[in-house]
Structures are given as structure tokens and as C-alpha cells.
Design a protein around this motif. Sequence first.
Motif, short mmCIF file in Angstrom:
data_model
loop_
_atom_site.label_atom_id
_atom_site.label_comp_id
_atom_site.label_asym_id
_atom_site.label_seq_id
_atom_site.Cartn_x
_atom_site.Cartn_y
_atom_site.Cartn_z
N SER A 134 -23.83 6.38 -5.29
CA SER A 134 -22.60 5.69 -5.69
C SER A 134 -21.36 6.13 -4.92
N PHE A 135 -21.54 6.96 -3.87
CA PHE A 135 -20.42 7.33 -2.98
C PHE A 135 -20.73 6.81 -1.58
N MET B 35 -18.53 1.97 -3.74
CA MET B 35 -17.28 2.36 -3.09
C MET B 35 -16.64 1.18 -2.38
N LYS B 36 -17.46 0.40 -1.67
CA LYS B 36 -16.93 -0.78 -0.97
C LYS B 36 -16.23 -1.72 -1.94
N PRO C 159 -20.53 3.76 3.44
CA PRO C 159 -20.10 3.76 2.03
C PRO C 159 -21.09 3.00 1.16
N MET D 281 0.82 -1.20 0.00
CA MET D 281 0.00 0.00 0.00
C MET D 281 0.86 1.25 0.00
N SER D 282 0.48 2.24 -0.84
CA SER D 282 1.29 3.45 -0.95
C SER D 282 1.13 4.36 0.27
N GLU D 283 -0.08 4.43 0.86
CA GLU D 283 -0.32 5.22 2.07
C GLU D 283 0.01 6.69 1.94
N GLY E 246 -9.38 -2.65 -5.21
CA GLY E 246 -8.14 -1.91 -5.38
C GLY E 246 -7.05 -2.31 -4.39
N ASN E 247 -7.44 -2.82 -3.23
CA ASN E 247 -6.46 -3.14 -2.19
C ASN E 247 -6.22 -4.64 -2.02
N ARG F 124 -15.01 -1.01 -4.95
CA ARG F 124 -13.79 -0.43 -5.53
C ARG F 124 -12.64 -0.42 -4.55
N VAL F 125 -12.93 -0.17 -3.28
CA VAL F 125 -11.87 -0.17 -2.26
C VAL F 125 -11.37 -1.59 -2.01
N ALA F 126 -12.30 -2.54 -1.97
CA ALA F 126 -11.90 -3.93 -1.76
C ALA F 126 -11.05 -4.43 -2.94
N SER G 117 -4.56 -8.06 -2.15
CA SER G 117 -3.12 -8.34 -2.25
C SER G 117 -2.85 -9.50 -3.21
#
Lengths: 94, 100
Positions: B51-52, B90-91, B86, B1-3, B97-98, B93-95, B100
Motif C-alpha cells: 500500500s506504499f 498511493m497513486k 508507487p 499547491m502548498s509546496e 489530493g491534488n 491518494r496523490v491524484a 484542482s
Amino acid sequence: MIRSELIQKIADENPHLYQRDVERIVNTVFEEVTNAMARGDRVELRGFGAFSVKKRDARVGRNPRTGETVHVEEKHVPFFKTGKLLRDRLNGKA
Amino acid sequence: MSEKTLTRMDLSEAVFREVGLSRNESAQLVESMLQHMSDALVRGEQVKISSFGTFSVRDKSARVGRNPKTGEEVPIQPRRVLTFRPSHLMKDRVADGNRS
């Protein structure tokens, strides 16, 4: 308040902007916050709050209907923490 | 993760790139969005961005808390708290995108 009402308020305050540009502006801001979290970044908006990503460890879950155990993978979820100024304003302190 | 941590500046930079406005005006527009959302919440309104996600204000009743360090009991006054729920989009996309 919904997205279109927020857009309308901003459009009313900025009569020199086209409605469609106000829409793009508002959408861009929300999109940017989501994109940041999708990359694992935080978005800190002082006075309003901070969006961040939290990791949820893998766990053994249970199907509440059947009682069957299921493996739940590790996942990342969006999280929002209210900023101090907004928290105070909600409680009539600012 | 870039953080990395993004701020208002990054959001207004995105607005600046997206629409042909000055940096200054872009920053003001971001600020006014946050202001309108805050004002609505302070009035007790829900802020629902499709959608947000949804920001809502909840009333918490008074309770007896405890200072975790000293064990001392302290009264906690009734208060209003803000929660953010959320959207599914959003949930997801976040799941995604992260992962591993």
C-alpha cells in the motif's frame, strides 16, 4: 524485503519496544510520506532520496485495443528521486 | 499547491506524536528504517512496502552519452539505478489530493 521484515528488523534492534508499537512507528512513517504528497508537499530524506509530486498535463490518449481516442485529464503522480549517497552506495562508491 | 518540504524531522515528529517515545528515540527509529531499506537495496534486494510502493534496483548497461552543452561524446559506465513504483493506493491518494 517486505514491510513485515522491516518491522521485524527494527523490533529485533529495540527489544524494549512492543512489536505493535514498532508496527505503528513504521506505518506512521510511510503514512506521513503519502499524506505529504497528497497535500502536494515534497519529502526530502537526505542520503536516501526525495518524494515529490509531478503534474501530468491533460492529453489525448488512445485506447490501445480499439484505437479510439480518449481525453485524459490532467493528473498528479508520485515521483521518487534517489539521493546521492544511496546512488553512490548502489554503485559501490560509498 | 502548498509546496512545503518535509524532512526527517517531520517524520520523527509524527512518530513522536503517534507513540510515546522521546523525540530523540523517534528520530533514531526513522533513521534506522531508512538504513535498513538502503542496506537491502544495496544488497540488490527489492523493498516492497504494501500500500506504499516498491523500490527496486535495476542494472543499466554501458552506453555512449553526450554532453548536452558541448556535444562531446562521453562513455557512461554500466551502473545500478533505483526505481520506485508507487502502489495504486498511493497513486490514487496523490491524484485525488491534488485535483484542482
